[in-house]
Design a protein around this motif. Structure first.
Motif, PDB file in Angstrom:
ATOM      1  N   LEU A 131     -73.271  48.910  -0.814  1.00 26.73           N
ATOM      2  CA  LEU A 131     -74.556  48.622  -0.188  1.00 26.73           C
ATOM      3  C   LEU A 131     -75.706  49.241  -0.960  1.00 26.73           C
ATOM      4  CD1 LEU A 131     -73.406  49.725   3.371  1.00 26.73           C
ATOM      5  CD2 LEU A 131     -73.779  47.354   2.725  1.00 26.73           C
ATOM      6  N   THR A 177     -80.020  49.971  -0.260  1.00 30.02           N
ATOM      7  CA  THR A 177     -81.038  50.000   0.788  1.00 30.02           C
ATOM      8  C   THR A 177     -82.395  49.713   0.178  1.00 30.02           C
ATOM      9  OG1 THR A 177     -79.750  51.635   2.018  1.00 30.02           O
ATOM     10  CG2 THR A 177     -82.047  51.361   2.649  1.00 30.02           C
ATOM     11  N   ARG A 191     -83.729  48.087   4.688  1.00 29.38           N
ATOM     12  CA  ARG A 191     -82.810  46.998   4.979  1.00 29.38           C
ATOM     13  C   ARG A 191     -81.625  47.100   4.031  1.00 29.38           C
ATOM     14  NH1 ARG A 191     -85.920  42.860   4.043  1.00 29.38           N
ATOM     15  NH2 ARG A 191     -84.937  42.066   2.158  1.00 29.38           N
ATOM     16  N   GLU A 192     -80.420  47.081   4.593  1.00 29.31           N
ATOM     17  CA  GLU A 192     -79.218  47.185   3.782  1.00 29.31           C
ATOM     18  C   GLU A 192     -78.845  45.824   3.210  1.00 29.31           C
ATOM     19  OE1 GLU A 192     -76.229  48.899   6.277  1.00 29.31           O
ATOM     20  OE2 GLU A 192     -76.763  50.946   5.704  1.00 29.31           O
ATOM     21  N   VAL A 193     -78.488  45.823   1.926  1.00 31.92           N
ATOM     22  CA  VAL A 193     -78.058  44.611   1.248  1.00 31.92           C
ATOM     23  C   VAL A 193     -76.642  44.845   0.726  1.00 31.92           C
ATOM     24  CG1 VAL A 193     -78.486  43.021  -0.663  1.00 31.92           C
ATOM     25  CG2 VAL A 193     -80.422  44.045   0.558  1.00 31.92           C
ATOM     26  N   SER A 217     -75.958  37.919  11.516  1.00 31.97           N
ATOM     27  CA  SER A 217     -76.403  39.256  11.103  1.00 31.97           C
ATOM     28  C   SER A 217     -75.681  39.723   9.841  1.00 31.97           C
ATOM     29  CB  SER A 217     -76.174  40.276  12.227  1.00 31.97           C
ATOM     30  OG  SER A 217     -76.953  39.964  13.350  1.00 31.97           O
ATOM     31  N   ALA A 218     -74.344  39.560   9.829  1.00 26.25           N
ATOM     32  CA  ALA A 218     -73.560  40.004   8.673  1.00 26.25           C
ATOM     33  C   ALA A 218     -73.904  39.184   7.439  1.00 26.25           C
ATOM     34  CB  ALA A 218     -72.067  39.895   8.979  1.00 26.25           C
ATOM     35  N   GLN A 252     -77.206  40.191   5.958  1.00 28.66           N
ATOM     36  CA  GLN A 252     -77.041  41.428   5.186  1.00 28.66           C
ATOM     37  C   GLN A 252     -76.476  41.134   3.803  1.00 28.66           C
ATOM     38  OE1 GLN A 252     -74.034  44.287   6.522  1.00 28.66           O
ATOM     39  NE2 GLN A 252     -75.546  45.915   6.350  1.00 28.66           N
ATOM     40  N   GLN A 253     -75.494  40.241   3.745  1.00 25.82           N
ATOM     41  CA  GLN A 253     -74.896  39.890   2.461  1.00 25.82           C
ATOM     42  C   GLN A 253     -75.894  39.185   1.545  1.00 25.82           C
ATOM     43  OE1 GLN A 253     -71.506  37.538   3.585  1.00 25.82           O
ATOM     44  NE2 GLN A 253     -70.172  39.299   3.784  1.00 25.82           N
ATOM     45  N   GLY A 263     -79.143  39.556   1.696  1.00 31.18           N
ATOM     46  CA  GLY A 263     -80.309  40.395   1.449  1.00 31.18           C
ATOM     47  C   GLY A 263     -81.581  39.885   2.095  1.00 31.18           C
ATOM     48  N   THR A 280     -83.647  39.023   6.181  1.00 31.01           N
ATOM     49  CA  THR A 280     -83.656  39.418   7.578  1.00 31.01           C
ATOM     50  C   THR A 280     -82.907  38.385   8.417  1.00 31.01           C
ATOM     51  OG1 THR A 280     -85.735  38.275   8.045  1.00 31.01           O
ATOM     52  CG2 THR A 280     -85.878  40.572   7.292  1.00 31.01           C
ATOM     53  N   ARG A 281     -82.441  38.806   9.564  1.00 26.16           N
ATOM     54  CA  ARG A 281     -81.717  37.892  10.451  1.00 26.16           C
ATOM     55  C   ARG A 281     -82.612  36.732  10.915  1.00 26.16           C
ATOM     56  NH1 ARG A 281     -80.206  36.360  15.414  1.00 26.16           N
ATOM     57  NH2 ARG A 281     -77.973  36.284  15.917  1.00 26.16           N
TER      58      ARG A 281
END
Length: 201
Positions: free
Chosen positions: A58, A60, A65-67, A165-166, A169-170, A172, A174-175
């Motif tokens: 990951l 940040t 925001r985590e990528v 959501s997942a 994140q993958q 990069g 926002t939801r």
């Protein structure tokens, strides 16, 4: 020894060679699911081999925001490109998704081992080249392709999207941004929704 022999890097080595390597400074460490295995900036002073489990790398962003940079599934080398870098530190945070086991092999011992085992040296260089290609493609995806094309590529590679959501994140993003794209693609007939799953039509 059986755990180490599953790694492609050591495929051409006999038991005596691997035993000699393991007689050098090394350790076998377990990590429970959900645990942070490594933090970005941690020293990378040993060859790290994930022999059991699954983890994710990951980064940040400035907005916290985590990528997800990469998914790591055993058996695999962890951060091999940074083992001999200057400075040789972990560029990402690594989190265990399941219970994991990692072998840590002393860097200098591994360097001496490669010098005596040309097949291992060649396999290690091939691994570094493959990781370079992976990161290059990842950067091109983020820099050039729009979110819609990245969603299509993700679906082509993975078959479906279950967790927005997942996946956000993958990718990069926002939801809400991903939800809007998925809604637009549904309305345009590019996707179908089968229960919780988004799929390409």
């Amino acid at each position: 020894m059986e755990e180490i022999k599953r790694i492609k890097l050591f495929a051409g080595c006999d038991d005596a060679s691997i035993q000699k390597l393991l007689s050098q400074p090394c350790r076998r460490q377990s990590y429970s699911a959900g645990k942070i295995m490594f933090n970005a900036g941690d020293p990378c002073r040993s060859l790290m081999i994930l022999v059991e489990g699954e983890a994710e790398a990951l980064m940040t962003s400035e907005e916290n925001r985590e990528v997800v940079v990469d998914n790591l599934k055993a058996p695999i080398l962890m951060a091999p490109a940074f083992l001999f870098a200057t400075p040789n530190v972990m560029p990402v945070e690594v989190r265990a998704l399941t219970d994991c086991v990692v072998w840590h092999i002393n860097r200098e011992a591994f360097l001496n081992f490669m010098q005596s085992e040309p097949t291992v040296l060649r396999a290690f260089l091939e691994e570094l080249s493959n990781r370079g290609n992976f990161l290059s493609n990842k950067m091109r995806t983020f820099a050039v392709k729009g979110l819609r094309n990245r969603v299509i590529e993700h679906l082509e590679n993975n078959g479906s999207i279950e967790s927005v959501s997942a996946t956000a994140q993958q990718l990069g993003v926002t939801r809400p941004s991903l939800s809007r794209i998925l809604s637009d693609m549904l309305n345009e007939g590019l996707l179908i929704k089968d229960g919780k799953f988004y799929k390409l039509l």
